[in-house]
Design a protein around this motif. Structure first.
Motif, PDB file in Angstrom:
ATOM      1  N   SER A 211      36.035 -30.502  93.526  1.00 44.61           N
ATOM      2  CA  SER A 211      34.815 -31.303  93.361  1.00 44.61           C
ATOM      3  C   SER A 211      33.866 -31.140  94.535  1.00 44.61           C
ATOM      4  O   SER A 211      32.661 -31.350  94.399  1.00 44.61           O
ATOM      5  N   GLY A 212      34.361 -30.742  95.704  1.00 48.36           N
ATOM      6  CA  GLY A 212      33.476 -30.526  96.843  1.00 48.36           C
ATOM      7  C   GLY A 212      32.540 -29.351  96.620  1.00 48.36           C
ATOM      8  O   GLY A 212      31.372 -29.383  96.993  1.00 48.36           O
ATOM      9  N   SER A 213      33.038 -28.311  95.980  1.00 45.63           N
ATOM     10  CA  SER A 213      32.237 -27.111  95.764  1.00 45.63           C
ATOM     11  C   SER A 213      31.452 -27.160  94.465  1.00 45.63           C
ATOM     12  O   SER A 213      30.369 -26.595  94.363  1.00 45.63           O
ATOM     13  N   TYR A 214      32.023 -27.805  93.437  1.00 41.59           N
ATOM     14  CA  TYR A 214      31.411 -27.743  92.108  1.00 41.59           C
ATOM     15  C   TYR A 214      30.992 -29.100  91.556  1.00 41.59           C
ATOM     16  O   TYR A 214      30.265 -29.162  90.576  1.00 41.59           O
ATOM     17  N   GLY A 215      31.488 -30.175  92.149  1.00 43.09           N
ATOM     18  CA  GLY A 215      31.200 -31.505  91.623  1.00 43.09           C
ATOM     19  C   GLY A 215      29.704 -31.754  91.521  1.00 43.09           C
ATOM     20  O   GLY A 215      28.968 -31.467  92.452  1.00 43.09           O
ATOM     21  N   GLY A 216      29.263 -32.282  90.397  1.00 42.35           N
ATOM     22  CA  GLY A 216      27.840 -32.551  90.188  1.00 42.35           C
ATOM     23  C   GLY A 216      27.085 -31.376  89.623  1.00 42.35           C
ATOM     24  O   GLY A 216      25.952 -31.520  89.190  1.00 42.35           O
ATOM     25  N   GLY A 217      27.724 -30.186  89.604  1.00 39.72           N
ATOM     26  CA  GLY A 217      27.016 -28.994  89.151  1.00 39.72           C
ATOM     27  C   GLY A 217      27.595 -28.329  87.921  1.00 39.72           C
ATOM     28  O   GLY A 217      27.011 -27.390  87.387  1.00 39.72           O
ATOM     29  N   VAL A 218      28.760 -28.796  87.479  1.00 38.58           N
ATOM     30  CA  VAL A 218      29.402 -28.198  86.292  1.00 38.58           C
ATOM     31  C   VAL A 218      29.848 -29.320  85.352  1.00 38.58           C
ATOM     32  O   VAL A 218      30.024 -30.461  85.782  1.00 38.58           O
ATOM     33  N   PRO A 219      30.031 -29.007  84.064  1.00 39.38           N
ATOM     34  CA  PRO A 219      30.516 -30.048  83.145  1.00 39.38           C
ATOM     35  C   PRO A 219      31.912 -30.502  83.547  1.00 39.38           C
ATOM     36  O   PRO A 219      32.706 -29.699  84.038  1.00 39.38           O
TER      37      PRO A 219
END
Lengths: 449, 449
Positions: A211-219
């Motif tokens: 979630s640090g790298s992708y959280g908020g940016g992927v479904p």
């Protein structure tokens, strides 16, 4: 007869305990052998009371046990149905005594299957044993058809009935797998809801992501799942699936009166369940919501990290189990298609949905004025001193509709459970008083036929 | 130095494999002994390269390993931080080789902890070994502070730093636990998001209920849970918790430019993740959403019947794990209180909510013009032939903020991972080329200091 029952009650309960010790959970493949043990146990019990042609009939799933006694010439034939399979027992930690170690406390026998349906099925076996012991014969012809797949919606029994309609033909189908209104007030159920059970699975990325790298940016598969699940009801508790209510009978004043006639104590129910509030479709009473209205319930949900502590992932997969109770002309396959369309329409971008149907059963309605039901009411009245009510039950026994339709026979739902007996839940139990009175009632009924 | 590394590479990798075989999962209590084995392994590795005062320091949780070498009089002191604990490995079935059986394929070493953080921590140990072997001494003073609770947000290390500020004092804190922009493009991270992790539990009745008897008439814990979870974002992906965005920096043109300068290939990312669409807060780019905007992700959800087949219950309990990434002046405790208020406000009648906070970490920002960071950039440039970028990372390393604030020291986030290395996910791996070049870069950096 009452004294005979009283004298042998302890032996009967020991035998029932033996039956209840078998963890015959039909939905779990690791219990396959246990389910077969359940079938063997029934075979043995039927043979011991003098039933003939007792056989294990193989199916694609769990076996069906058949047995008969057909020497009452000129008398009616009763087909007794029941099931030797049980629900899973989890969550185990909520049981006060182990689910497959039957325990008697305060006049109740506690075990998975105590009321649903081993205890109730055993009533019939012991009733016939007593009649045979007393007269060396039975007042009617009897056929037993006992299955091991009721808790998974009888996938083998339905085709079996179609293929063996002649062998199973009878003047009444007698089933004890329902409940009283409350202690002391028997009931012969005249309506059962249909059922649809399904799974829904949501998939997003090909793997869980940090979630640090992708959280908020992927479904996020759980976000997508909770969104579609929450979309299934509106704020008023009404199911929002398009055309879901097509085929649901209009609520007439007459029907409302019939439903309202069944006693219901809201305060008592809330207290018993530990609830501040009941909840449901606006504009309907609790009895209407749970008896004659269709429902959609999420039975389970799972996804992402569920262990101890923290794992800060964006989960890529999540799933839920959903089941509906159906009424009137609602068809389970049509409802399944409509739910699928709803899920597709409400899914979030980047998520893929797959579904599977697990149970489908049509709603059923029985005529309380039918002689076979009225005679059952007479038997109850004689034993309990109270005439039974004819409620419309919220539950589903999928095979009832098939028995009635294929054998063209009245089905008599002569239940001996209580609504408070925790069926399908931890601490399932069965009132021993209803067990012994049930034996007496069945004997009375068979005499009256 | 490059030849020395090349000659000993195979031995280094065998040693790293030993380290990676230890399932030192800090969040799972059944791995408590394994976490201690991880600490022992680090103690031994530090002693073997000539570190002094090597000690296991007990905490209320998992131990901290300290070691130093302080004979470079008049030279700066570097505090090297890393962690020997790892994330849980599930779902196990998605690993191509076992998570704790390190396997080399196509120039990558696969194992849980390969890149996060055992592989990156081991770079420093081996760099110092080579420097000691070559010169019999080190060009700077070195302190190691290696913890076993990073993956559970360093609950013991934060107070430890406060109590041992003198012992840990240094001219720079050096940490390798971050990633390159992409292969061949190093990065020194200058911003880390804060974190909040919490659980939410919904309870309705005192037991699961049969959906046939109660469905449609009582609160369903899963319905209530999915309702409140779905209420946390609006249709545009914006978090709806009241005052959630208070303290989030306004997005200036300058900041947008800085973020946009970091290369990002949307098509490549989608293909790599198997996604048709990316998703997130409207009005922001992927890099903004994942780097400088706060987020709220549901990490896991569980409730009701999750086994094989069907169990038609109305579940009485359901829960979820939620984590937020925080930026600017957002305070984790304040955000936790705001989320709790939101959940209470949106809960359905008849449901009770309890929450627990598992991780709290403040956001952190570092100055890229600081000499200690610029020298690190020089070292990267010498080894990789490319000057590193200074990105704002979306992840959280809670202890970075504490190191910087309590020791009043610049923190140098000299990462050697790649964004594609599946940290916290199945098939975590580490590029061996970055492992060997990393050793060279660290040696260069210590010389330059």
């Amino acid at each position: 007869m009452r004294e005979h029952i009283h004298l042998q009650k302890d032996r009967f309960l020991e035998e029932l305990k033996d039956f209840l010790r078998i963890p015959s959970i039909s939905s779990l493949s690791e219990h396959r052998e246990d389910v077969r043990k359940g079938a063997d146990w029934v075979v043995n019990a039927l043979q011991e009371i003098g039933m003939e042609n007792v056989n294990i009939l193989e199916t694609n799933g769990h076996p069906i046990v058949y047995g008969d006694w057909l020497h009452a010439q000129g008398k009616p034939t009763v087909l007794i149905y029941g099931h030797y399979d049980v629900q899973p027992a989890d969550p185990l930690e909520l049981w006060e005594s182990e689910p497959f170690n039957p325990t008697i406390r305060e006049g109740k026998i506690y075990a998975r299957g105590a009321t649903d349906d081993k205890g109730q099925l055993f009533i019939h076996i012991k009733a016939l044993e007593l009649l045979m012991a007393e007269h060396g014969s039975l007042p009617v012809n009897v056929k037993f058809c006992i299955e091991g797949e009721e808790e998974i919606a009888s996938p083998s029994l339905a085709p079996f009935i179609h293929e063996n309609a002649e062998k199973l033909s009878a003047d009444a189908v007698l089933i004890s797998d329902t409940s009283f209104i409350e202690k002391g007030q028997p009931a012969i159920c005249t309506s059962l809801r249909g059922a649809l059970a399904m799974t829904v699975n949501v998939r997003t990325a090909n793997t869980d992501l940090q979630s640090g790298s992708y959280g908020g940016g992927v479904p996020n598969a759980i976000h997508s799942l909770v969104h579609i699940l929450d979309s299934l009801h509106d704020e008023g508790g009404r199911i929002t699936v398009e055309n879901f209510y097509v085929g649901v009978p209009t609520l007439t004043d007459q029907l409302r009166k019939e439903v309202a006639a069944i006693p219901f104590n809201e305060e008592h129910t809330k207290e018993e369940l530990g609830l501040d509030h009941l909840y449901g479709e606006e504009g309907f009473t609790f009895k209407e919501r749970t008896g004659i209205r269709p429902t959609l319930e999420i039975n389970g949900v799972t996804g992402g990290f569920q262990g101890e502590g923290v794992k800060t992932i964006v989960p890529s997969e999540a799933s839920a189990k959903i089941s509906c109770r159906l009424v009137g002309m609602q068809d389970p396959q049509t409802i399944y298609e409509r739910i699928k369309q709803h899920l597709e329409k409400h899914k979030q971008e980047g998520s893929h949905i797959t579904t599977e149907t697990l149970i489908q059963a049509k709603p059923v309605s029985l005529n309380s004025q039918e002689a076979m039901l009225q005679k059952a009411a007479d038997a109850y009245e004689k034993v309990y001193g109270v005439r039974p009510m004819f409620p419309k039950e919220g539950g589903s026994i999928p095979i009832v509709e098939v028995f009635g339709r294929v054998l063209d026979t009245p089905v008599v739902l002569m239940g001996f459970g209580l609504p408070s007996e925790n069926l399908h839940a931890p601490n399932e139990h069965f009132y021993i008083d209803n067990f012994t009175k049930g034996i007496e009632t069945v004997c009375e009924y068979l005499y009256k036929l």
